[in-house]
Design a protein around this motif. Structure first.
Motif, mmCIF file in Angstrom:
data_model
loop_
_atom_site.group_PDB
_atom_site.id
_atom_site.type_symbol
_atom_site.label_atom_id
_atom_site.label_comp_id
_atom_site.label_asym_id
_atom_site.label_seq_id
_atom_site.Cartn_x
_atom_site.Cartn_y
_atom_site.Cartn_z
ATOM 1 N N LYS A 189 9.532 -1.637 5.849
ATOM 2 C CA LYS A 189 8.090 -1.414 5.870
ATOM 3 C C LYS A 189 7.440 -2.561 6.628
ATOM 4 O O LYS A 189 7.769 -3.727 6.390
ATOM 5 N N ILE A 248 3.636 -4.072 7.569
ATOM 6 C CA ILE A 248 2.177 -4.100 7.539
ATOM 7 C C ILE A 248 1.780 -5.040 8.664
ATOM 8 O O ILE A 248 2.134 -6.222 8.644
ATOM 9 N N ASP A 293 -3.809 -4.986 13.436
ATOM 10 C CA ASP A 293 -4.112 -3.855 14.317
ATOM 11 C C ASP A 293 -4.417 -4.391 15.716
ATOM 12 O O ASP A 293 -5.564 -4.458 16.139
ATOM 13 N N ARG A 328 0.715 -2.224 17.657
ATOM 14 C CA ARG A 328 0.634 -0.759 17.817
ATOM 15 C C ARG A 328 1.725 -0.267 18.773
ATOM 16 O O ARG A 328 2.351 0.760 18.533
ATOM 17 N N SER A 364 5.035 -0.176 16.996
ATOM 18 C CA SER A 364 5.133 0.960 16.069
ATOM 19 C C SER A 364 5.365 2.269 16.828
ATOM 20 O O SER A 364 6.122 3.125 16.370
ATOM 21 N N LYS A 377 8.733 4.942 16.650
ATOM 22 C CA LYS A 377 8.295 6.194 16.016
ATOM 23 C C LYS A 377 9.455 7.105 15.609
ATOM 24 O O LYS A 377 9.423 7.729 14.563
ATOM 25 N N ALA A 435 8.684 2.299 8.660
ATOM 26 C CA ALA A 435 7.362 2.811 8.295
ATOM 27 C C ALA A 435 6.345 1.721 8.618
ATOM 28 O O ALA A 435 6.624 0.530 8.435
ATOM 29 N N ARG A 463 2.120 0.422 8.564
ATOM 30 C CA ARG A 463 0.735 0.491 8.136
ATOM 31 C C ARG A 463 0.031 -0.678 8.831
ATOM 32 O O ARG A 463 0.665 -1.637 9.268
ATOM 33 N N TRP A 465 0.390 -2.416 0.801
ATOM 34 C CA TRP A 465 0.849 -1.236 1.537
ATOM 35 C C TRP A 465 -0.016 -0.021 1.189
ATOM 36 O O TRP A 465 -0.408 0.740 2.062
ATOM 37 N N ARG A 514 -3.972 0.907 6.347
ATOM 38 C CA ARG A 514 -4.191 2.161 7.089
ATOM 39 C C ARG A 514 -2.929 2.607 7.802
ATOM 40 O O ARG A 514 -2.158 1.793 8.292
ATOM 41 N N LYS A 515 -2.755 3.925 7.885
ATOM 42 C CA LYS A 515 -1.619 4.498 8.625
ATOM 43 C C LYS A 515 -1.924 4.499 10.106
ATOM 44 O O LYS A 515 -3.017 4.493 10.537
#
Length: 153
Positions: free
Chosen positions: A74, A76, A79, A84, A87, A91, A97, A99, A148, A152-153
């Protein structure tokens, strides 16, 4: 903080063991041990990691590109464009995963919770504090999981 970390210093079987690492080579070795973890949680800004620790960030990108990480992970992340992009590159990776923290939230450290290891990385100067403790890591994982749920996703 040093007295706190010295108080945590390993003095017996049940007490946490605290280690301190400095420099790119030492941190690279620690980050590579995280690859072998069976369950991993990271909170970071990959823009910060790319800026201050580019060789390790490139290694991660290659591992993600070739889907070489098998442990559930995971992330976190701040942003930012680099986080980004990372991530998006991961994909198709079933074990990753992601967030994101609220926009504008700047995080200038990396937090890693891997099995029984809690690691906090500072980027300027490049250093890491590692705490080896099942109990502290379990508690840190609970805090991470709470973050988590609100990220935000």
């Amino acid at each position: 903080m040093l007295p706190l970390f010295q108080a945590l210093h390993y003095r017996g079987e049940k007490k946490p063991r605290v280690e301190f690492y400095e420099g790119e080579e030492a941190l690279a070795r620690m980050f590579q041990t995280f690859d072998m973890g069976s369950e991993r949680r990271f909170m970071a800004s990959y823009a910060q990691i790319e800026r201050h620790f580019s060789s390790e960030f490139k290694r991660w990108q290659q591992r993600v590109k070739h889907l070489k990480t098998l442990a559930p992970t995971k992330h976190i992340l701040a942003d930012d464009a680099v986080s980004r992009g990372f991530s998006r590159a991961a994909k198709g990776h079933a074990h990753f995963a992601f967030r994101f923290l609220p926009k504008g939230t700047d995080i200038s450290m990396d937090l890693a919770i891997v099995d029984d290891v809690l690691a906090i990385t500072n980027f300027d100067p490049l250093s890491m504090v590692v705490i080896r403790s099942a109990e502290l890591t379990r508690s840190a994982a609970i805090l991470f999981d709470l973050a988590w749920m609100s990220a935000r996703k």
